[in-house]
Design an enzyme around this catalytic site. Structure first.
Site, PDB file in Angstrom:
ATOM      1  NE  ARG A  53       0.255   1.217   3.390  1.00 57.98           N
ATOM      2  CZ  ARG A  53       1.186   2.097   3.641  1.00 57.98           C
ATOM      3  NH1 ARG A  53       2.461   1.737   3.672  1.00 57.98           N
ATOM      4  NH2 ARG A  53       0.921   3.353   3.842  1.00 57.98           N
ATOM      5  CG  ASP A 252      -2.912   8.345  -1.090  1.00 58.07           C
ATOM      6  OD1 ASP A 252      -2.912   8.823   0.045  1.00 58.07           O
ATOM      7  OD2 ASP A 252      -2.489   7.209  -1.357  1.00 58.07           O
ATOM      8  CG  ASN A 262      -2.100  11.640   2.935  1.00 54.94           C
ATOM      9  OD1 ASN A 262      -1.580  10.758   2.248  1.00 54.94           O
ATOM     10  ND2 ASN A 262      -1.753  11.839   4.188  1.00 54.94           N
TER      11      ASN A 262
HETATM   12  O1  MRU Z   1      -4.403   3.232   2.273  1.00 59.00           O
HETATM   13  P1  MRU Z   1      -2.916   3.415   2.160  1.00 59.00           P
HETATM   14  O2  MRU Z   1      -2.162   2.798   3.283  1.00 59.00           O
HETATM   15  O3  MRU Z   1      -2.419   2.983   0.802  1.00 59.00           O
HETATM   16  O4  MRU Z   1      -2.729   4.981   2.266  1.00 59.00           O
HETATM   17  C1  MRU Z   1      -1.427   5.514   2.256  1.00 59.00           C
HETATM   18  C2  MRU Z   1      -1.403   6.982   2.406  1.00 59.00           C
HETATM   19  O5  MRU Z   1      -2.419   7.628   2.520  1.00 59.00           O
HETATM   20  C3  MRU Z   1      -0.066   7.638   2.332  1.00 59.00           C
HETATM   21  O6  MRU Z   1      -0.022   8.752   3.170  1.00 59.00           O
HETATM   22  C4  MRU Z   1       0.136   8.102   0.877  1.00 59.00           C
HETATM   23  O7  MRU Z   1      -0.021   7.034   0.005  1.00 59.00           O
HETATM   24  C5  MRU Z   1       1.449   8.720   0.697  1.00 59.00           C
HETATM   25  S1  MRU Z   1       2.682   7.470   0.448  1.00 59.00           S
HETATM   26  C6  MRU Z   1       4.195   8.095   0.224  1.00 59.00           C
END
Ligand code: MRU
Length: 375
Positions: A53, A252, A262
């Site tokens: 993720r 994101d 995010n």
């Molecule tokens: O649901 P996830 O764990 O994939 O979400 C991750 C995030 O929101 C991070 O802050 C984002 O991807 C930035 S990663 C460098």
């Protein structure tokens, strides 16, 4: 970054370059379990179920998903179908769409017999580029941390400040586990710590999946960076008390007007930071920019299973991982939120730190490639 003292990327080729090795992040920090992915089906599951993720890592893994699809069948139809399947795994992080499109554009113009080798080369290049981007984000991020560290050292009462640390608050996990290596928001933190600066990180636990408490805390501990996990609701209090010097989060998806999508909860931290005049920075590579969208209103927000809210997993005293019920009520689980550009102090990118998105976008079009330096 180092895992048990061994330099490790969150994704790397194995089996003579045919497959990739990832860490099953659902099991961290309790167990470090490496898994091998070698089919498109496995990649889809790994992304959707969050074995991997974090926006950049999702993109890098999807790139390998296309390699596996093409190795099996290199036709145009097979590539298009694989692209659609990968795009459907998670909707919010634009790095996924960016990587899938980069692969598609590399492969389709080539004769079928050349596509498999080209796919693996492109996926490897995407990973190496991500490492270089994150290293550069770290270097530029240091330029915002340096004056804050200096301020502590030379403040009104330097004698009182001798033991004072620079307190950085972060949300979710935007470290090396979320990228191929180094991370975005955490990259400057690692560099500052390595330079001997007195940094300390407030780690939001990040309900419901607890990426902060489970992943960010794990990473920081592995690297020896002082940190403290706080409940998601504690940040505002700490800011009011003067215990937060700066917030740095990842992203994101960032739209043309500078809105930042995010992990859910980021917006509330930005509001609290704004109210307390605490700088709030977003760290992102160009692969997280979505110039096709005018504002954050247009970003698809992933709704995940309510079970992530109604249940929680943890380690039992006997060492087993167990899941327990937290509430019998129904639940809603939007996984991301949007922080409006007006709450953001600056964007830390591989090209520098920019106080407005227009400047960051212009710089992102700079053609000069970045290369990763040795760890
Ligand atoms: O649901 P996830 O764990 O994939 O979400 C991750 C995030 O929101 C991070 O802050 C984002 O991807 C930035 S990663 C460098």
């Amino acid at each position: 970054m180092k895992l048990n003292q061994i330099a490790t990327r969150s994704i790397s080729q194995c089996n003579h370059g045919q497959s990739v090795q990832i860490i099953d992040q659902r099991q961290l920090p309790w167990r470090v379990v490496f898994e091998t992915l070698e089919t498109l089906d496995q990649v889809e599951v790994a992304i959707r179920e969050m074995w991997v993720r974090g926006a950049p890592l999702i993109g890098a893994t999807a790139a390998y998903g296309l390699c596996f699809a093409v190795r099996h069948n290199a036709s145009n139809a097979s590539i298009e179908q694989a692209c659609q399947r990968l795009l459907a795994t998670r909707p919010t992080a634009v790095n996924l769409a960016w990587a899938v499109e980069a692969m598609r554009q590399t492969l389709l113009p080539l004769p079928e017999v050349e596509r498999t080798a080209a796919a693996y080369a492109k996926a490897a290049a995407i990973c190496d580029e991500d490492v270089a981007l994150c290293q550069a984000i770290g270097q530029h991020g240091l330029t915002i941390l340096q004056p804050l560290v200096d301020q502590i050292a030379t403040g009104a009462h330097p004698e009182q400040n001798a033991s004072r640390r620079l307190n950085i608050l972060t949300h979710c996990n935007a470290g090396w586990l979320a990228t191929v290596d180094y991370g975005t928001a955490l990259s400057p933190v690692y560099l500052a710590h390595d330079a001997g600066w007195p940094v300390h990180v407030w780690v939001d636990e990040t309900r419901p999946r607890n990426q902060g408490a489970l992943l960010t805390a794990f990473e920081l501990a592995e690297h020896g960076v002082p940190h403290t996990v706080i409940s998601d609701n504690a940040g505002g209090l700490l800011m009011r008390r003067g215990q937060v010097d700066v917030c740095i989060v990842g992203a994101d998806r960032v739209t043309r007007n500078g809105d930042v999508c995010n992990k859910v909860g980021t917006y509330l931290k930005a509001l609290a930071a704004f109210d307390n005049q605490i700088p709030f920075y977003v760290a992102l590579p160009y692969t997280t920019l979505d110039t096709s969208l005018a504002s954050g209103e247009d970003i698809p927000i992933e709704d995940r299973s309510p079970e992530e809210v109604t249940h929680i997993q943890g380690q039992h005293a006997d060492g087993s991982l167990q899941t327990v019920l937290l509430t019998q009520s129904s639940a809603l689980n939007p996984a991301f939120d949007v922080t409006p550009a007006r709450l953001i102090t600056g964007y830390i990118t591989e090209r520098g730190v920019f106080s407005n998105i227009a400047a960051a976008l212009a710089a992102s079009q700079t053609p000069a490639p970045l290369t990763a330096s040795a760890p």
